[in-house]
Design a protein around this motif. Sequence first.
Motif, PDB file in Angstrom:
ATOM      1  N   GLY A  66       0.820  -1.212   0.000  1.00  0.00           N
ATOM      2  CA  GLY A  66       0.000   0.000   0.000  1.00  0.00           C
ATOM      3  C   GLY A  66       0.850   1.257   0.000  1.00  0.00           C
ATOM      4  O   GLY A  66       0.536   2.237  -0.687  1.00  0.00           O
ATOM      5  N   GLU A  67       1.949   1.255   0.731  1.00  0.00           N
ATOM      6  CA  GLU A  67       2.844   2.411   0.750  1.00  0.00           C
ATOM      7  C   GLU A  67       3.539   2.592  -0.594  1.00  0.00           C
ATOM      8  O   GLU A  67       3.761   3.728  -1.042  1.00  0.00           O
ATOM      9  CB  GLU A  67       3.847   2.288   1.888  1.00  0.00           C
ATOM     10  CG  GLU A  67       3.202   2.445   3.254  1.00  0.00           C
ATOM     11  CD  GLU A  67       4.088   2.059   4.414  1.00  0.00           C
ATOM     12  OE1 GLU A  67       3.857   2.607   5.502  1.00  0.00           O
ATOM     13  OE2 GLU A  67       4.999   1.204   4.252  1.00  0.00           O
ATOM     14  N   LEU A  68       3.864   1.492  -1.264  1.00  0.00           N
ATOM     15  CA  LEU A  68       4.436   1.597  -2.610  1.00  0.00           C
ATOM     16  C   LEU A  68       3.417   2.196  -3.576  1.00  0.00           C
ATOM     17  O   LEU A  68       3.756   3.038  -4.413  1.00  0.00           O
ATOM     18  CB  LEU A  68       4.895   0.223  -3.104  1.00  0.00           C
ATOM     19  CG  LEU A  68       6.067  -0.400  -2.351  1.00  0.00           C
ATOM     20  CD1 LEU A  68       6.314  -1.823  -2.845  1.00  0.00           C
ATOM     21  CD2 LEU A  68       7.317   0.451  -2.481  1.00  0.00           C
ATOM     22  N   LEU A  69       2.156   1.788  -3.453  1.00  0.00           N
ATOM     23  CA  LEU A  69       1.103   2.360  -4.296  1.00  0.00           C
ATOM     24  C   LEU A  69       0.874   3.837  -3.962  1.00  0.00           C
ATOM     25  O   LEU A  69       0.604   4.637  -4.858  1.00  0.00           O
ATOM     26  CB  LEU A  69      -0.189   1.562  -4.161  1.00  0.00           C
ATOM     27  CG  LEU A  69      -0.148   0.169  -4.788  1.00  0.00           C
ATOM     28  CD1 LEU A  69      -1.388  -0.628  -4.407  1.00  0.00           C
ATOM     29  CD2 LEU A  69       0.015   0.256  -6.299  1.00  0.00           C
ATOM     30  N   ASP A  70       1.013   4.210  -2.694  1.00  0.00           N
ATOM     31  CA  ASP A  70       0.917   5.625  -2.310  1.00  0.00           C
ATOM     32  C   ASP A  70       2.031   6.434  -2.977  1.00  0.00           C
ATOM     33  O   ASP A  70       1.806   7.559  -3.431  1.00  0.00           O
ATOM     34  CB  ASP A  70       1.006   5.796  -0.789  1.00  0.00           C
ATOM     35  CG  ASP A  70      -0.221   5.289  -0.053  1.00  0.00           C
ATOM     36  OD1 ASP A  70      -1.274   5.044  -0.706  1.00  0.00           O
ATOM     37  OD2 ASP A  70      -0.124   5.114   1.179  1.00  0.00           O
ATOM     38  N   GLU A  71       3.230   5.858  -3.036  1.00  0.00           N
ATOM     39  CA  GLU A  71       4.351   6.542  -3.703  1.00  0.00           C
ATOM     40  C   GLU A  71       4.065   6.710  -5.195  1.00  0.00           C
ATOM     41  O   GLU A  71       4.342   7.763  -5.783  1.00  0.00           O
ATOM     42  CB  GLU A  71       5.655   5.772  -3.488  1.00  0.00           C
ATOM     43  CG  GLU A  71       6.877   6.501  -4.010  1.00  0.00           C
ATOM     44  CD  GLU A  71       8.181   5.803  -3.682  1.00  0.00           C
ATOM     45  OE1 GLU A  71       9.217   6.272  -4.207  1.00  0.00           O
ATOM     46  OE2 GLU A  71       8.203   4.807  -2.927  1.00  0.00           O
ATOM     47  N   LEU A  72       3.486   5.692  -5.804  1.00  0.00           N
ATOM     48  CA  LEU A  72       3.084   5.777  -7.206  1.00  0.00           C
ATOM     49  C   LEU A  72       2.053   6.886  -7.397  1.00  0.00           C
ATOM     50  O   LEU A  72       2.177   7.725  -8.299  1.00  0.00           O
ATOM     51  CB  LEU A  72       2.520   4.438  -7.672  1.00  0.00           C
ATOM     52  CG  LEU A  72       1.894   4.387  -9.066  1.00  0.00           C
ATOM     53  CD1 LEU A  72       2.928   4.656 -10.148  1.00  0.00           C
ATOM     54  CD2 LEU A  72       1.215   3.041  -9.281  1.00  0.00           C
ATOM     55  N   ASP A  73       1.044   6.916  -6.536  1.00  0.00           N
ATOM     56  CA  ASP A  73       0.016   7.955  -6.618  1.00  0.00           C
ATOM     57  C   ASP A  73       0.622   9.348  -6.443  1.00  0.00           C
ATOM     58  O   ASP A  73       0.243  10.287  -7.139  1.00  0.00           O
ATOM     59  CB  ASP A  73      -1.073   7.728  -5.570  1.00  0.00           C
ATOM     60  CG  ASP A  73      -1.946   6.522  -5.880  1.00  0.00           C
ATOM     61  OD1 ASP A  73      -1.962   6.073  -7.050  1.00  0.00           O
ATOM     62  OD2 ASP A  73      -2.601   6.023  -4.949  1.00  0.00           O
ATOM     63  N   GLN A  74       1.579   9.488  -5.522  1.00  0.00           N
ATOM     64  CA  GLN A  74       2.226  10.790  -5.314  1.00  0.00           C
ATOM     65  C   GLN A  74       3.006  11.195  -6.556  1.00  0.00           C
ATOM     66  O   GLN A  74       2.986  12.359  -6.953  1.00  0.00           O
ATOM     67  CB  GLN A  74       3.150  10.748  -4.096  1.00  0.00           C
ATOM     68  CG  GLN A  74       3.761  12.100  -3.755  1.00  0.00           C
ATOM     69  CD  GLN A  74       2.714  13.125  -3.369  1.00  0.00           C
ATOM     70  OE1 GLN A  74       1.894  12.862  -2.503  1.00  0.00           O
ATOM     71  NE2 GLN A  74       2.716  14.275  -4.013  1.00  0.00           N
TER      72      GLN A  74
END
Length: 154
Positions: free
Chosen positions: A99-107
């Motif tokens: 989820g944190e990796l996906l948050d980085e992608l979204d950012q």
Amino acid sequence: MTVVPAAARAGTRAALIGGLICAAAACGTGTEGVAAQSRAPWREPGSYSYTLLSSGGERTLLGTFRITVRDGAVVEAVGLDDSGRGVAERVPDAVPTIGELLDELDQALRDDADEAEAEYAADGHPVRISLDWEENAIDDEALYVISAYEPAED
């Protein structure tokens, strides 16, 4: 495995469902056409394990790790190579959940990064995330390869 631009991730749930319905209707058999146009919906489970290969740039998180997540937080990170062992010992909080990796992608998408792409498995979890905030900058890239993903049985 299907390569899907990360921008497709940012769409609303209704658009995703509508796209899946349209894709299924257009291809006749459904499954191959759906996979080619969008990824399957995926919700990060509270508990799972996965292997992460993190490379690219001059980042804190470099190496290969076996990661265990419980109740949405990393509870164990084992370095599988010299770099991974060093990170796991020095800065264990740097090891992310999916989820944190996906948050980085979204950012990266919100920041208009020059590259923010992901590939997804058939169940919708990411298997590769590639980021490059500025094409001409050196050492700002990140590549995350996710493998051996196993949701925990509750």
